[in-house]
Design a protein around this motif. Structure first.
Motif, short mmCIF file in Angstrom:
data_model
loop_
_atom_site.label_atom_id
_atom_site.label_comp_id
_atom_site.label_asym_id
_atom_site.label_seq_id
_atom_site.Cartn_x
_atom_site.Cartn_y
_atom_site.Cartn_z
N ASN A 1 16.57 0.74 -1.87
CA ASN A 1 15.27 0.91 -1.21
C ASN A 1 14.43 1.96 -1.92
O ASN A 1 14.97 2.96 -2.39
N PRO A 2 13.12 1.73 -2.01
CA PRO A 2 12.28 2.72 -2.68
C PRO A 2 12.20 4.02 -1.88
O PRO A 2 12.22 4.00 -0.64
N VAL A 3 12.12 5.15 -2.59
CA VAL A 3 11.88 6.44 -1.92
C VAL A 3 10.42 6.50 -1.51
O VAL A 3 10.08 6.90 -0.40
N LEU A 4 9.55 6.07 -2.42
CA LEU A 4 8.11 6.08 -2.15
C LEU A 4 7.57 4.66 -2.23
O LEU A 4 7.83 3.95 -3.20
N GLU A 5 6.85 4.27 -1.20
CA GLU A 5 6.25 2.95 -1.21
C GLU A 5 4.81 3.04 -0.71
O GLU A 5 4.52 3.73 0.27
N VAL A 6 3.93 2.36 -1.42
CA VAL A 6 2.52 2.30 -1.05
C VAL A 6 2.22 0.84 -0.73
O VAL A 6 2.54 -0.05 -1.52
N ARG A 7 1.63 0.60 0.44
CA ARG A 7 1.35 -0.77 0.84
C ARG A 7 -0.14 -0.97 1.12
O ARG A 7 -0.67 -0.31 2.02
N ASP A 8 -0.75 -1.84 0.36
CA ASP A 8 -2.15 -2.23 0.57
C ASP A 8 -3.07 -1.02 0.76
O ASP A 8 -3.94 -1.01 1.62
N LEU A 9 -2.84 -0.01 -0.07
CA LEU A 9 -3.59 1.25 0.09
C LEU A 9 -5.02 1.10 -0.41
O LEU A 9 -5.27 0.54 -1.48
N ALA A 10 -5.96 1.59 0.37
CA ALA A 10 -7.37 1.57 -0.02
C ALA A 10 -8.02 2.91 0.30
O ALA A 10 -7.76 3.50 1.34
N VAL A 11 -8.84 3.38 -0.65
CA VAL A 11 -9.69 4.56 -0.43
C VAL A 11 -11.10 4.17 -0.84
O VAL A 11 -11.35 3.88 -2.01
N HIS A 12 -11.98 4.09 0.12
CA HIS A 12 -13.39 3.75 -0.17
C HIS A 12 -14.24 4.97 0.15
O HIS A 12 -14.18 5.51 1.25
N TYR A 13 -15.01 5.41 -0.84
CA TYR A 13 -15.92 6.54 -0.62
C TYR A 13 -17.32 6.03 -0.35
O TYR A 13 -17.76 5.09 -1.01
#
Ligand code: ADP
Ligand code: ADP
Length: 236
Positions: free
Chosen positions: A1-13
């Protein structure tokens, strides 16, 4: 299993003074396995820093999840969140900009522990300095008294102070002389092996990350456009 997982991450400014948004990060999925390094590369402005900072909630997350050992950081509050934040630390591009010039190295290295109300054992500062190849006498000195490479070692020691599991290094060598870059990258690799760290290393330059990465992800306009084992990159 991953230690760090990012799922469908979005940052909109929001765009300044205009309608619409800058989709700095838009729909990123990443997995980083225990003890491995994911190298994140891409041209300036593609969203790498924003992604790295969003993982630590230093950038506003518009959508998506960041999981540490399968646990969603956004779901944590109070002491549980404080405890979890210790597991994620960041190394910045310019050590001089991120180190307080008025603080001695001793203060710089003990501040994270004080902020988390952790005891600072005798010899802890010397131990941190030793881990990054600096003498114990460095504790009494100030950031401007060191060379760029030594300052980045101090920045790395500060990131290690809370015994993190994951280190996000954002352009960790791009402010350094070319001759010093390999030394700092080698140090990061040694520390990973010794401490079992998991890394996300961000760089605009593929040459910087491919030697220290297990997997390289290429970012373009806020998204991941390609991902490959670093070994595969040597043949090209
Ligand atoms: P990189 O690290 O790949 O150079 P950044 O994450 O710094 O890219 O930037 C991605 C995009 O988001 C750029 O268009 C940048 O101008 C924009 N951006 C970054 N930070 C902010 C912010 N705080 N406010 C508004 N726009 C930002
Ligand atoms: P880099 O390209 O090295 O990642 P930048 O010079 O793009 O750094 O950004 C420096 C700082 O300015 C960062 O904290 C970033 O979030 C912020 N920033 C970048 N672009 C914008 C923007 N368009 N509006 C506001 N802040 C920004």
């Amino acid at each position: 299993n991953p230690v760090l997982e990012v799922r469908d991450l979005a940052v909109h400014y929001p765009l300044r003074g205009r309608r619409g948004t800058v989709r700095a990060v838009d729909g990123v999925d990443l997995q980083v396995h225990a003890g491995s390094t994911l190298g994140l590369v891409g041209e300036s402005g593609c969203g790498k820093s924003t992604l790295g900072r969003a993982v630590l909630r230093l950038a506003p997350v518009t959508r998506g999840e960041v999981l540490l050992d399968g646990e969603d950081l956004a779901a944590l509050r109070g002491e549980a969140l404080r405890r979890r934040r210790r597991d994620l630390q960041m190394v910045f591009q310019d050590p001089l900009a991120s180190l307080n010039p008025r603080q001695s190295v001793d203060t710089i290295l003990t501040e994270p522990m004080r902020a988390h109300r952790l005891p600072v054992g005798p010899g802890r500062v010397a131990e941190l300095l030793d881990q990054v190849g600096l003498p114990a006498s460095a504790a009494r000195r100030y950031p401007h008294e060191f060379s760029g490479g030594q300052r980045q070692r101090i920045g790395i020691a500060r990131a290690l102070a809370l015994e993190p599991r994951v280190v996000i290094a954002d352009e960790p060598v791009s402010a350094l002389d070319v001759s010093i870059q390999a030394q700092v990258l080698n140090l990061l690799a040694e520390l990973q092996e010794r401490l079992g760290l998991t890394y996300l290393v961000i760089a605009h330059d593929l040459a910087v990350v491919r030697h220290v990465s297990d997997v390289v992800a290429v970012m373009y306009l806020g998204g991941i456009v390609e991902q490959a084992d670093a070994d595969a990159l040597y043949d090209q």
